[in-house]
Design a protein around this motif. Structure first.
Motif, PDB file in Angstrom:
ATOM      1  N   UNK A  74       0.857  -1.190   0.000  1.00 21.68           N
ATOM      2  CA  UNK A  74       0.000   0.000   0.000  1.00 21.68           C
ATOM      3  C   UNK A  74       0.888   1.232   0.000  1.00 21.68           C
ATOM      4  N   UNK A  75       0.573   2.181  -0.868  1.00 24.35           N
ATOM      5  CA  UNK A  75       1.337   3.431  -0.920  1.00 24.35           C
ATOM      6  C   UNK A  75       0.721   4.379   0.110  1.00 24.35           C
ATOM      7  N   UNK A  76       1.436   4.606   1.201  1.00 24.12           N
ATOM      8  CA  UNK A  76       0.923   5.462   2.269  1.00 24.12           C
ATOM      9  C   UNK A  76       1.196   6.939   1.996  1.00 24.12           C
ATOM     10  N   UNK A  77       2.332   7.236   1.387  1.00 26.88           N
ATOM     11  CA  UNK A  77       2.679   8.620   1.047  1.00 26.88           C
ATOM     12  C   UNK A  77       3.636   8.597  -0.136  1.00 26.88           C
ATOM     13  N   UNK A  78       3.482   9.565  -1.016  1.00 25.52           N
ATOM     14  CA  UNK A  78       4.375   9.671  -2.175  1.00 25.52           C
ATOM     15  C   UNK A  78       4.596  11.146  -2.473  1.00 25.52           C
ATOM     16  N   UNK A  79       5.793  11.607  -2.187  1.00 26.03           N
ATOM     17  CA  UNK A  79       6.197  12.978  -2.484  1.00 26.03           C
ATOM     18  C   UNK A  79       7.366  12.860  -3.449  1.00 26.03           C
ATOM     19  N   UNK A  80       7.102  12.904  -4.766  1.00 27.62           N
ATOM     20  CA  UNK A  80       8.131  12.619  -5.766  1.00 27.62           C
ATOM     21  C   UNK A  80       9.478  13.288  -5.485  1.00 27.62           C
ATOM     22  N   UNK A  81      10.501  12.451  -5.625  1.00 28.59           N
ATOM     23  CA  UNK A  81      11.904  12.832  -5.456  1.00 28.59           C
ATOM     24  C   UNK A  81      12.262  13.188  -4.018  1.00 28.59           C
ATOM     25  N   UNK A  82      11.320  12.964  -3.067  1.00 28.57           N
ATOM     26  CA  UNK A  82      11.616  13.287  -1.670  1.00 28.57           C
ATOM     27  C   UNK A  82      11.310  12.148  -0.709  1.00 28.57           C
ATOM     28  N   UNK A  83      10.095  11.582  -0.800  1.00 27.04           N
ATOM     29  CA  UNK A  83       9.682  10.633   0.242  1.00 27.04           C
ATOM     30  C   UNK A  83       8.642   9.657  -0.295  1.00 27.04           C
ATOM     31  N   UNK A  84       8.849   8.386   0.037  1.00 24.25           N
ATOM     32  CA  UNK A  84       7.905   7.321  -0.296  1.00 24.25           C
ATOM     33  C   UNK A  84       7.701   6.494   0.959  1.00 24.25           C
ATOM     34  N   UNK A  85       6.471   6.345   1.396  1.00 21.47           N
ATOM     35  CA  UNK A  85       6.139   5.514   2.560  1.00 21.47           C
ATOM     36  C   UNK A  85       5.164   4.448   2.107  1.00 21.47           C
ATOM     37  N   UNK A  86       5.445   3.197   2.471  1.00 23.35           N
ATOM     38  CA  UNK A  86       4.598   2.084   2.054  1.00 23.35           C
ATOM     39  C   UNK A  86       4.366   1.126   3.222  1.00 23.35           C
ATOM     40  N   UNK A  87       3.286   0.359   3.107  1.00 22.15           N
ATOM     41  CA  UNK A  87       2.994  -0.741   4.024  1.00 22.15           C
ATOM     42  C   UNK A  87       2.994  -2.004   3.181  1.00 22.15           C
ATOM     43  N   UNK A  88       3.926  -2.885   3.474  1.00 23.57           N
ATOM     44  CA  UNK A  88       4.050  -4.121   2.700  1.00 23.57           C
ATOM     45  C   UNK A  88       3.517  -5.273   3.538  1.00 23.57           C
ATOM     46  N   UNK A  89       2.671  -6.087   2.942  1.00 19.83           N
ATOM     47  CA  UNK A  89       2.093  -7.222   3.644  1.00 19.83           C
ATOM     48  C   UNK A  89       2.600  -8.500   2.984  1.00 19.83           C
ATOM     49  N   UNK A  90       3.203  -9.363   3.808  1.00 30.75           N
ATOM     50  CA  UNK A  90       3.625 -10.672   3.314  1.00 30.75           C
ATOM     51  C   UNK A  90       3.347 -11.714   4.391  1.00 30.75           C
ATOM     52  N   UNK A  91       3.890 -12.898   4.211  1.00 31.11           N
ATOM     53  CA  UNK A  91       3.590 -13.984   5.152  1.00 31.11           C
ATOM     54  C   UNK A  91       4.149 -13.718   6.552  1.00 31.11           C
ATOM     55  N   UNK A  92       5.033 -12.734   6.706  1.00 33.38           N
ATOM     56  CA  UNK A  92       5.596 -12.410   8.019  1.00 33.38           C
ATOM     57  C   UNK A  92       4.836 -11.291   8.726  1.00 33.38           C
ATOM     58  N   UNK A  93       3.918 -10.657   8.037  1.00 33.91           N
ATOM     59  CA  UNK A  93       3.145  -9.579   8.651  1.00 33.91           C
ATOM     60  C   UNK A  93       3.184  -8.318   7.822  1.00 33.91           C
ATOM     61  N   UNK A  94       2.982  -7.188   8.503  1.00 32.98           N
ATOM     62  CA  UNK A  94       2.975  -5.890   7.832  1.00 32.98           C
ATOM     63  C   UNK A  94       4.287  -5.165   8.124  1.00 32.98           C
ATOM     64  N   UNK A  95       4.893  -4.662   7.085  1.00 34.13           N
ATOM     65  CA  UNK A  95       6.162  -3.944   7.183  1.00 34.13           C
ATOM     66  C   UNK A  95       5.901  -2.475   6.851  1.00 34.13           C
ATOM     67  N   UNK A  96       6.192  -1.581   7.782  1.00 36.92           N
ATOM     68  CA  UNK A  96       6.021  -0.152   7.551  1.00 36.92           C
ATOM     69  C   UNK A  96       7.383   0.421   7.151  1.00 36.92           C
ATOM     70  N   UNK A  97       7.471   0.850   5.905  1.00 33.07           N
ATOM     71  CA  UNK A  97       8.749   1.264   5.328  1.00 33.07           C
ATOM     72  C   UNK A  97       8.665   2.692   4.814  1.00 33.07           C
ATOM     73  N   UNK A  98       9.790   3.391   4.916  1.00 31.50           N
ATOM     74  CA  UNK A  98       9.839   4.763   4.441  1.00 31.50           C
ATOM     75  C   UNK A  98      11.200   5.018   3.807  1.00 31.50           C
ATOM     76  N   UNK A  99      11.195   5.678   2.662  1.00 32.49           N
ATOM     77  CA  UNK A  99      12.432   6.044   1.979  1.00 32.49           C
ATOM     78  C   UNK A  99      12.410   7.540   1.740  1.00 32.49           C
TER      79      UNK A  99
END
Length: 174
Positions: A74-99
């Motif tokens: 899931x794309x939680x936030x997208x600010x082009x060329x600055x910030x991308x926040x996502x929630x990834x769901x897999x067999x281990x659970x939900x991963x909250x990631x930010x770049x």
């Protein structure tokens, strides 16, 4: 090849942030493309499909994992060329990631953050992100693709020590 772990762990109001950084001699727009263009993400993480936009969910293939599974992101936030926040769901659970990207004098720093509610399993997770971020570096500079065996289990003691520093009970039982 011996790899040096560089992840850091910071306490937050809701748990901990695992933070890793990499610096590229390239403008933020180019590094952003490596994080968001499906042909470029395929070179270091995996391809993705779907209609990407904040609030929407895409499918991403973890092309360098066993079985090459697809997962929902899931794309939680997208600010082009600055910030991308996502929630990834897999067999281990939900991963909250930010770049987050910051460009200075033609170089761009990528600050990768995984928001954690627990430091359990950080030894495996930290080594995994080190591997993927070095895969990103290799995809950009043409250097040889790293092997996961260079990261795991070699980096486990480093990440276990980070977790022990943050959890006094864990240090007593280590």
């Amino acid at each position: 090849m011996t790899r040096t772990p560089a992840g850091r762990l910071f306490r937050t109001a809701t748990g901990h942030d695992l933070v890793l950084t990499r610096t590229f001699r390239a403008p933020a727009a180019d590094v952003w493309a490596s994080l968001t263009d499906p042909e470029r993400t395929a070179r270091w993480f995996g391809p993705w499909e779907g209609d990407a936009a904040p609030g929407r969910t895409i499918r991403v293939q973890m092309a360098y994992e066993e079985q090459q599974p697809w997962c929902e992101v899931r794309i939680d936030a997208c600010e082009p060329e600055q910030r991308l926040a996502v929630s990834m769901v897999d067999s281990y659970g939900t991963w909250l990631l930010e770049m987050a990207l910051s460009e200075t004098d033609g170089s761009t720093e990528l600050r990768f953050v995984q928001h954690l509610t627990s430091v359990e399993g950080i030894a495996e997770v930290g080594a995994g992100w080190e591997y993927y971020l070095d895969m990103l570096v290799a995809s950009r500079d043409g250097s040889p693709r790293p092997e996961f065996d260079e990261y795991h289990p070699a980096m486990q003691p480093y990440y276990q020590a980070l977790a022990a520093e943050e959890t006094p009970d864990a240090a007593q039982h280590a």
